[in-house]
Design an enzyme around this catalytic site. Structure first.
Site: not given
Ligand code: KIV
Length: 225
Positions: A45-46, A84, A114, A116, A184
């Site tokens: 989600d980056s 994500d 994934k 968090e 992280e």
């Molecule tokens: O969204 C992402 O790229 C991530 C990383 C910063 C770990 O979750």
């Protein structure tokens, strides 16, 4: 090269072979990464910061993620890809989490999702997703979707007490059925203990060199961002 499976990553971790893990958000980058032999891709989600120009990840939607995951899959058909889960796509309930995890598989052909966070409610989400037959990677330490509670984007686990809490969180996620955990922004010593105690692959980003592999944001790696 044949597409790697979670069993390959498990075996690499057991043999001490490092896993190469990069983010990608578009077709062309994914194509180059597959050609270069990257073993695992995260459509993070980056995306929000790296490709969409937001200053945080909160505005990223499920539809944004699905669209970019589809593009990455088209670029890297033979790579293990992790989608994500964006903010508020799993926090509400186990049912919401399973439904949105399922969209990553059904609509974007992801291999894994994934999410968090840590603690009992996140462990419950991981269990529910795993019970639905979907591979689920945990993400602990500096978790941007919880930045408010963490007091900002700060390294985690820097006191003995905080380190012990992270170590327990990793075990809880593993017991809930996480297939892997991304750690992280923690001291190398904490990354090391989590890795040594785990029976699943531990990936790190800013967690020292002892993890089973490193994730890098590709734009940081090539110096774009
Ligand atoms: O969204 C992402 O790229 C991530 C990383 C910063 C770990 O979750």
């Amino acid at each position: 090269m044949a597409k790697k499976t979670i069993l390959d990553f498990q075996s690499m971790a057991e043999k001490g072979e490092k896993i190469v893990y990069l983010t990608a958000y578009d077709y062309l980058t994914a194509k180059m990464q597959e050609k270069a032999g990257v073993e695992m891709i995260l459509v993070g989600d980056s995306l929000g910061m790296v490709s969409l120009g937001y200053d945080k990840t909160f505005p990223v939607t499920m539809d944004d993620m699905i669209r970019h995951c589809q593009a990455v899959r088209r670029g890297a058909p033979n790579t293990f890809i992790v989608g994500d889960m964006p903010y508020m796509s799993y926090q509400v309930s186990d049912e919401q989490a399973v439904q949105n995890a399922g969209r990553f598989i059904k609509e974007a052909d992801m291999d894994c999702i994934k999410l968090e966070g840590a603690g009992p409610s996140i462990a419950s989400r991981v269990k529910a997703i795993n019970d639905a037959g979907i591979l689920c990677m945990g993400h602990i330490g500096l978790t941007p979707q919880f930045a408010g509670q963490l007091g900002g984007y700060k390294a985690q686990g820097r006191t003995a007490q905080a380190a012990l809490k992270l170590i327990d969180q990793a075990k809880l996620l593993e017991q809930a059925g996480a297939c892997s955990i991304l750690v992280e922004g923690v001291p190398a010593a904490v990354g090391k203990v989590i890795t040594e105690r785990a029976n699943i692959p531990i990936l790190g980003i800013g967690a020292g060199s002892y993890t089973h592999g490193q994730l890098l944001i590709y734009a940081d790696m090539v110096g774009f961002y």
